[in-house]
Scaffold this active site. Structure first.
Site, PDB file in Angstrom:
ATOM      1  N   GLU A  10       4.877 -12.458   1.000  1.00 45.94           N
ATOM      2  CA  GLU A  10       5.281 -11.568  -0.085  1.00 45.94           C
ATOM      3  C   GLU A  10       6.563 -10.830   0.325  1.00 45.94           C
ATOM      4  O   GLU A  10       6.537 -10.001   1.235  1.00 45.94           O
ATOM      5  CB  GLU A  10       4.168 -10.566  -0.370  1.00 45.94           C
ATOM      6  CG  GLU A  10       2.821 -11.198  -0.692  1.00 45.94           C
ATOM      7  CD  GLU A  10       1.679 -10.281  -0.319  1.00 45.94           C
ATOM      8  OE1 GLU A  10       1.580  -9.168  -0.886  1.00 45.94           O
ATOM      9  OE2 GLU A  10       0.871 -10.665   0.554  1.00 45.94           O
ATOM     10  N   ASP A  40      -1.926  -9.521   8.497  1.00 41.16           N
ATOM     11  CA  ASP A  40      -1.773  -8.893   7.185  1.00 41.16           C
ATOM     12  C   ASP A  40      -0.789  -7.747   7.375  1.00 41.16           C
ATOM     13  O   ASP A  40      -1.129  -6.570   7.244  1.00 41.16           O
ATOM     14  CB  ASP A  40      -3.117  -8.384   6.647  1.00 41.16           C
ATOM     15  CG  ASP A  40      -3.031  -7.930   5.186  1.00 41.16           C
ATOM     16  OD1 ASP A  40      -1.978  -8.171   4.559  1.00 41.16           O
ATOM     17  OD2 ASP A  40      -4.008  -7.343   4.691  1.00 41.16           O
ATOM     18  N   HIS A  57      -1.088  -2.554  -4.448  1.00 43.22           N
ATOM     19  CA  HIS A  57      -0.578  -3.511  -5.445  1.00 43.22           C
ATOM     20  C   HIS A  57      -0.581  -2.979  -6.878  1.00 43.22           C
ATOM     21  O   HIS A  57      -0.908  -3.700  -7.825  1.00 43.22           O
ATOM     22  CB  HIS A  57      -1.370  -4.811  -5.382  1.00 43.22           C
ATOM     23  CG  HIS A  57      -1.108  -5.632  -4.151  1.00 43.22           C
ATOM     24  ND1 HIS A  57       0.046  -5.526  -3.410  1.00 43.22           N
ATOM     25  CD2 HIS A  57      -1.849  -6.612  -3.551  1.00 43.22           C
ATOM     26  CE1 HIS A  57       0.003  -6.386  -2.394  1.00 43.22           C
ATOM     27  NE2 HIS A  57      -1.136  -7.040  -2.460  1.00 43.22           N
ATOM     28  N   HIS A  73       2.624 -12.948  -5.475  1.00 43.64           N
ATOM     29  CA  HIS A  73       1.440 -13.031  -4.609  1.00 43.64           C
ATOM     30  C   HIS A  73       0.754 -14.398  -4.650  1.00 43.64           C
ATOM     31  O   HIS A  73      -0.474 -14.471  -4.660  1.00 43.64           O
ATOM     32  CB  HIS A  73       0.446 -11.932  -4.991  1.00 43.64           C
ATOM     33  CG  HIS A  73      -0.426 -11.464  -3.876  1.00 43.64           C
ATOM     34  ND1 HIS A  73      -1.419 -12.248  -3.321  1.00 43.64           N
ATOM     35  CD2 HIS A  73      -0.471 -10.293  -3.195  1.00 43.64           C
ATOM     36  CE1 HIS A  73      -2.045 -11.576  -2.369  1.00 43.64           C
ATOM     37  NE2 HIS A  73      -1.485 -10.377  -2.273  1.00 43.64           N
ATOM     38  N   ARG A  76       0.803  -1.218   0.000  1.00 43.18           N
ATOM     39  CA  ARG A  76       0.000   0.000   0.000  1.00 43.18           C
ATOM     40  C   ARG A  76       0.844   1.280   0.000  1.00 43.18           C
ATOM     41  O   ARG A  76       1.930   1.309   0.582  1.00 43.18           O
ATOM     42  CB  ARG A  76      -0.930   0.000   1.217  1.00 43.18           C
ATOM     43  CG  ARG A  76      -1.990  -1.094   1.158  1.00 43.18           C
ATOM     44  CD  ARG A  76      -2.706  -1.251   2.495  1.00 43.18           C
ATOM     45  NE  ARG A  76      -3.764  -2.250   2.392  1.00 43.18           N
ATOM     46  CZ  ARG A  76      -3.567  -3.570   2.557  1.00 43.18           C
ATOM     47  NH1 ARG A  76      -2.354  -4.041   2.830  1.00 43.18           N
ATOM     48  NH2 ARG A  76      -4.587  -4.409   2.466  1.00 43.18           N
TER      49      ARG A  76
END
Length: 359
Positions: A324, A259, A113, A187, A88
């Site tokens: 990631e 996350d 992304h 991803h 982000r």
């Protein structure tokens, strides 16, 4: 020819056409041990990755779709290459040398992304080959100046290699003609029990990271590098993904689970081990090695069963996880974070390896 004598191979088939008529190919890379990775030119997405369990049986360990229409329709980024900036950027804005750039906002008020049509929506040019290192698929894309708001024409090359050591190696490089920001990543959603098989919460995770980057409710980092000590974010010793995921912790509530970006315990760009995941029923182990300073662990919190994946399988909440490798989220707006600025004459490069074995 027995397995020991087998050589890496790569084959090509048509996967379909995009809604606007662009042909999409699927390349199947196989090593001498029959491990197999299937990659499409749309988004450079890994559609399937078949690796052995402890009995030698191959199983597909990544989530994906059977059709190009599903890859176009959904925005879950299954298996895709991500850019120009993975993760982000707050409010979709950043500045270079005092000039502000505005990006597409596709995650609330933030940019995620690469935007509405990031590199996961691009049809990449492909060049297959085999050599002593394994089966290789070179993908290239020329990202034009101001695509999704980013300055500079970015010339990108990504090479997937399926090695004889049961590794999926990804090497990224890029050059630009104007100052820009770059943060490429991959991803795939993994489930080492097999794609579509149950929750990932019993997978055991180790992260070689003493700090992480806490965020606000919109998942934008505050700029702090917070110690994991005494928190549910401490995976320096192995813990199952689900062991503490429902703890009364503000960060877990913000992310609806994990996350977040972890700050890897490393110096410089050396290739080092970032994470290890173990799934006991199959015995599969996945180690992640990277040259990057951070890794985003995402526990599939926003999967909800509404997506039909390969073979008509439902993908319910937390049926896949992502690791990631990356620079930190919102780095262009955080001066203390490692820089993601790429200048003309410089070359962006990173390498990440997903290495599979059994225990």
């Amino acid at each position: 020819m027995n397995v020991a004598e087998a050589k890496p191979t790569i084959s090509k088939k048509e996967f379909g056409k995009t809604a606007d008529g662009r042909p999409v190919e699927i390349y199947t890379l196989t090593n001498g041990r029959a491990v197999e990775a299937a990659i499409i030119t749309y988004g450079g997405a890994v559609v399937s990755l078949k690796v052995p369990d402890k009995s030698g049986k191959l199983g597909d360990v990544v989530l994906g779709y059977d059709s190009i229409a599903d890859y176009e329709k959904h925005s879950a980024f299954f298996g895709a290459l991500i850019g120009r900036y993975g993760n982000r950027i707050g409010k979709g804005k950043f500045s270079i040398d005092g000039k502000e750039y505005s990006l597409a906002t596709n995650n609330g008020e933030n940019h995620l992304h690469g935007g509405i049509n990031g590199y996961d929506k691009v049809v990449w040019k492909a060049r297959p080959s085999t050599d002593s290192s394994g089966a290789n698929l070179e993908l290239t894309y020329l990202s034009p100046d101001r695509e999704e708001g980013y300055p500079g024409t970015l010339n990108i090359k990504v090479v997937y290699t399926l090695t004889e050591n049961n590794e999926l190696k990804i090497v990224y490089s890029a050059t630009t003609d104007k100052a820009t920001v770059v943060n490429l990543t991959h991803h795939s959603y993994f489930n080492l029990a097999g794609a579509g098989n149950n929750s990932i919460l019993d997978h055991v995770l180790t992260l070689n990271a003493s700090r992480f980057t806490p965020t606000d409710a919109g998942s934008i980092p505050s700029g702090e590098l917070r110690s994991v000590q005494g928190t549910p974010f401490d995976f320096r010793k192995p813990h199952s993904m689900g062991e503490r995921i429902n703890d009364d912790d503000e960060q877990l509530k913000f992310g609806k689970g994990y996350d977040h970006n972890w700050v890897l315990d490393k110096k410089g760009k050396a290739l080092t081990s970032a994470a290890t995941v173990y799934e006991k029923t199959t015995g599969r182990v996945m180690e992640v090695l990277t040259t990057e300073p951070g890794i985003q662990f995402y526990s599939g919190n926003f999967l909800d069963g509404s997506i039909k994946g390969k073979d008509g399988q439902d993908y319910p909440r937390r049926s896949g996880f992502c690791l990631e490798t990356q620079h930190y989220p919102d780095s262009p707006n955080k001066k203390k974070f490692p820089s993601t600025v790429l200048l003309p004459g410089q070359r962006y490069s990173q390498m990440t390896i997903y290495r599979f074995s059994v225990r």
